[in-house]
Design a protein around this motif. Sequence first.
Motif, PDB file in Angstrom:
ATOM      1  N   VAL A 183     114.929 -95.713 -50.647  1.00 20.75           N
ATOM      2  CA  VAL A 183     114.485 -96.906 -49.920  1.00 20.75           C
ATOM      3  C   VAL A 183     113.019 -96.722 -49.518  1.00 20.75           C
ATOM      4  O   VAL A 183     112.530 -95.607 -49.355  1.00 20.75           O
ATOM      5  CB  VAL A 183     115.336 -97.174 -48.658  1.00 20.75           C
ATOM      6  N   LEU A 184     112.306 -97.833 -49.367  1.00 18.41           N
ATOM      7  CA  LEU A 184     110.901 -97.790 -48.997  1.00 18.41           C
ATOM      8  C   LEU A 184     110.704 -97.194 -47.611  1.00 18.41           C
ATOM      9  O   LEU A 184     111.443 -97.502 -46.672  1.00 18.41           O
ATOM     10  CB  LEU A 184     110.302 -99.201 -49.017  1.00 18.41           C
ATOM     11  N   ASP A 185     109.675 -96.381 -47.478  1.00 14.74           N
ATOM     12  CA  ASP A 185     109.291 -95.793 -46.200  1.00 14.74           C
ATOM     13  C   ASP A 185     108.082 -96.557 -45.650  1.00 14.74           C
ATOM     14  O   ASP A 185     107.690 -97.605 -46.182  1.00 14.74           O
ATOM     15  CB  ASP A 185     108.969 -94.304 -46.403  1.00 14.74           C
ATOM     16  N   VAL A 186     107.443 -96.017 -44.634  1.00 15.20           N
ATOM     17  CA  VAL A 186     106.355 -96.709 -43.944  1.00 15.20           C
ATOM     18  C   VAL A 186     105.070 -96.778 -44.773  1.00 15.20           C
ATOM     19  O   VAL A 186     104.252 -97.685 -44.598  1.00 15.20           O
ATOM     20  CB  VAL A 186     106.079 -96.024 -42.585  1.00 15.20           C
ATOM     21  N   GLY A 187     104.871 -95.839 -45.688  1.00 13.51           N
ATOM     22  CA  GLY A 187     103.622 -95.751 -46.428  1.00 13.51           C
ATOM     23  C   GLY A 187     103.189 -97.010 -47.155  1.00 13.51           C
ATOM     24  O   GLY A 187     102.012 -97.413 -47.071  1.00 13.51           O
ATOM     25  N   PRO A 188     104.063 -97.673 -47.909  1.00 12.82           N
ATOM     26  CA  PRO A 188     103.653 -98.891 -48.608  1.00 12.82           C
ATOM     27  C   PRO A 188     103.184-100.002 -47.671  1.00 12.82           C
ATOM     28  O   PRO A 188     102.267-100.760 -48.010  1.00 12.82           O
ATOM     29  CB  PRO A 188     104.929 -99.305 -49.359  1.00 12.82           C
ATOM     30  N   PHE A 189     103.771-100.082 -46.487  1.00 13.97           N
ATOM     31  CA  PHE A 189     103.373-101.111 -45.524  1.00 13.97           C
ATOM     32  C   PHE A 189     102.047-100.736 -44.852  1.00 13.97           C
ATOM     33  O   PHE A 189     101.225-101.602 -44.547  1.00 13.97           O
ATOM     34  CB  PHE A 189     104.486-101.316 -44.506  1.00 13.97           C
ATOM     35  N   LYS A 190     101.849 -99.454 -44.636  1.00 11.59           N
ATOM     36  CA  LYS A 190     100.556 -98.967 -44.145  1.00 11.59           C
ATOM     37  C   LYS A 190      99.460 -99.338 -45.144  1.00 11.59           C
ATOM     38  O   LYS A 190      98.390 -99.844 -44.753  1.00 11.59           O
ATOM     39  CB  LYS A 190     100.599 -97.448 -43.955  1.00 11.59           C
ATOM     40  N   ALA A 191      99.723 -99.089 -46.413  1.00 14.37           N
ATOM     41  CA  ALA A 191      98.727 -99.368 -47.447  1.00 14.37           C
ATOM     42  C   ALA A 191      98.406-100.861 -47.521  1.00 14.37           C
ATOM     43  O   ALA A 191      97.251-101.246 -47.743  1.00 14.37           O
ATOM     44  CB  ALA A 191      99.229 -98.870 -48.796  1.00 14.37           C
ATOM     45  N   ALA A 192      99.420-101.700 -47.320  1.00 11.93           N
ATOM     46  CA  ALA A 192      99.193-103.148 -47.368  1.00 11.93           C
ATOM     47  C   ALA A 192      98.239-103.590 -46.262  1.00 11.93           C
ATOM     48  O   ALA A 192      97.311-104.375 -46.496  1.00 11.93           O
ATOM     49  CB  ALA A 192     100.525-103.890 -47.250  1.00 11.93           C
ATOM     50  N   LEU A 193      98.454-103.097 -45.044  1.00 13.67           N
ATOM     51  CA  LEU A 193      97.583-103.470 -43.927  1.00 13.67           C
ATOM     52  C   LEU A 193      96.184-102.880 -44.098  1.00 13.67           C
ATOM     53  O   LEU A 193      95.178-103.536 -43.791  1.00 13.67           O
ATOM     54  CB  LEU A 193      98.194-103.026 -42.609  1.00 13.67           C
TER      55      LEU A 193
END
Length: 273
Positions: A169-179
């Motif tokens: 499952v997705l972790d925090v990293g992809p959402f960090k990269a988006a912001l």
Amino acid sequence: MADQPWFDSCAHVEGVLLDISGVLYDSGEGGGTPITGSIEAVQRLKASDLKVRFCTNETQCTTKQIVEKLTKLGFDLQLNELFSPAPAACQVLREKSLKPFLVVHPDALPDFAEFDLSEPHNCVVLGDAVSGFSYENMNKAFRVLINQDNPLLISMGRGRYYKETDGLVLDVGPFKAALEYAVDCEAVVVGKPAQGFFMSALKDMGVKPENAIMVGDDIVNDVGGAQACGIRGLQVRTGKFRPSDEHHPSVKPDGFVDNLAQAVDLLLKNRHK
């Protein structure tokens, strides 16, 4: 057996850092499932003269709840042996007197009870929010950041994914990269692989980097992060491990083992040879 003779140079190991998810247990419904042999492996480590600390990027609950969950699963650990990102994030907020917008799991909110969460916000704290990673919440976070002259995004880890009992499952990293991409900023990362995170655990043990070893399932954040601090990094073939990790282009673990139980067997047998 292990692929590399990392254990031949273990005579001076004094402290062991253990990742939690993917090394001790696989997370999922009902609190997760212990990985075979991991409960006994922790018991053997703590019965030895080695110092042990647990280093996790877990942010779906409070630090106290992490300890309670692991204790319920059968692991022996105390709150003061656990290092997680939330206290580090709180320290940044406290030092700068910030009013954060939180994108975190609801169960993690008590860790931030001391802070003023009312508008206007002047920074964003990002954790493993799971269903909280909605477009609405991410857009609110974006708006907080884009309206700051010097946007401050505090990310509790930067993992790409982790393993639950039903799969990755997705972790925090992809959402960090988006912001980061949307706002053109670089997040302040607390937790692994930040050097300060590892060094605080070593300081607590009173152990030098060259006398410590990190056991993890994340080749970049666990193993690579530890090695960047001068700590040996050991990769387990459990949790999020994938066969391609054995040929990673930039991180070369000091050794590979099938699981924590094998790592502890080899470490304890070879320390005093």
